[in-house]
Design an enzyme around this catalytic site. Sequence first.
Site, PDB file in Angstrom:
ATOM      1  N   PHE A  75      32.038  46.237  44.515  1.00 52.21           N
ATOM      2  CA  PHE A  75      33.170  45.300  44.494  1.00 52.21           C
ATOM      3  C   PHE A  75      34.440  46.090  44.775  1.00 52.21           C
ATOM      4  CE2 PHE A  75      36.600  42.772  42.796  1.00 52.21           C
ATOM      5  CZ  PHE A  75      36.281  41.513  43.290  1.00 52.21           C
ATOM      6  N   ASP A 104      36.662  54.338  44.226  1.00 50.67           N
ATOM      7  CA  ASP A 104      37.319  53.154  43.675  1.00 50.67           C
ATOM      8  C   ASP A 104      37.170  53.228  42.158  1.00 50.67           C
ATOM      9  OD1 ASP A 104      37.896  50.667  42.612  1.00 50.67           O
ATOM     10  OD2 ASP A 104      36.921  49.528  44.219  1.00 50.67           O
ATOM     11  N   LYS A 162      43.856  47.796  37.422  1.00 49.06           N
ATOM     12  CA  LYS A 162      43.430  47.237  36.145  1.00 49.06           C
ATOM     13  C   LYS A 162      44.327  47.684  34.980  1.00 49.06           C
ATOM     14  CE  LYS A 162      39.969  44.691  37.545  1.00 49.06           C
ATOM     15  NZ  LYS A 162      38.755  45.058  38.231  1.00 49.06           N
TER      16      LYS A 162
END
Length: 395
Positions: free
Chosen positions: A133, A218, A247
């Site tokens: 993702f 990532d 995040k």
Amino acid sequence: MTGFIDRDRAVIMHTYSRLPVEIAAGDGVYLTDTSGKTYLDFFGGLAVNSLGYGYPSVREAVHAQVDRYMHLSNLFPQEPQIALAERLVAASGFDKVYFANSGAETMEAAFKLVRRWGSTRDRSAIFAFSHAFHGRTMAGLSLMDAEKYRAGYGPFLEGCQTLPYNDIAALRSAVGPSTSAVVLECIQGEGGVLPLDPAFAAAIRDLRDQYGFLVVADEIQTGMGRTGRFLASEHYDFTPDIVTLAKSLGGGLPLGAVLVRSELAEIFGPGGHGSTFGGNPVACAAGIAVMDALANGVMENARIVGELLQKGLMELKSRFPNHITDVRGRGCMQGILCTHPAQFVSDHCLRHGLLVNVTRGAVVRLLPPLIITPAHVETALGHLHNAFSDWHLPA
Ligand SMILES: *Cc1c(COP(=O)(O)O)cnc(C)c1O
């Protein structure tokens, strides 16, 4: 009904399957709904709320910066950006930072950096992995294979291909002198809390030595101390060339960062990339407070409490062998792989006051704030135990 679930349905585009809960407030590691019921939060705003809710130093930093200024153009050097970049550089060992507003934007920036770097080196192939993702932009989707995110959005960007994760032979036969980058998560988050195999990490390192491509990690979900180290890649015997963070970086405010070594820092150049809001001063002020909290014991806590949590989950696995086939992850990022779709577990926990998330159907994902205590772990394990006890599997 005075609640806002119906109002939400009426005016908000239905891009999320909302939980049937109306949250009124958050405090520490607890959320309270409008009926006064409290929930222990092991969902953690999907890895954003690493300091829980209302962390004092984050709130103070935000308030103080709001009173100074909330926005300057990126044509000005900005003290909060600089102070946060200094901390990121010191914590990561990387040299320079590019600020964005979200995870997807950091991946977009990393993608463009890789493209521009490759454009003068005759390298155009970018490889990523199945079930990854990387965010919802077209660049992110081009690096993913899951139909649930991609259906109907093609054609995708050229030169991108996904390979099976942790499959050394497939990687070896794919990469070569025209490869510009390999993009990976050290623990796949949405993909089911699936850790990178150390042998696969070593193969990436060796192939990079051979062919000279870039490795993009990532770390949007795994970074910022979640696994007990600042970056999850530190658990492996290789160093990425580019790291993306988002995040929890902004302590709840939207913020992302791309970290690079000095060799790559000049690829963009003035005007080569940018964003009006990237590195917003209020978000950066919050980020500074987050970094200071990590350095002052929170990251160490994530490691210690994370080990405790994993140990407890292993015990749960041996107690419920028909329900649980694997427990995986690191620190405060743990997944329980179930034999069946695990919605029952998250629903049961929700009813009893514990928030957990299910990803890829059968994986119960735990992303608690890094500030949880052993007592919170005990409570969560108790709820999970009860959920598995009550879960009668189809014959
Ligand atoms: C959440 C996430 C993203 C996307 O971040 P957004 O802020 O939602 O755009 C990208 N990669 C990983 C690994 C993520 O967990």
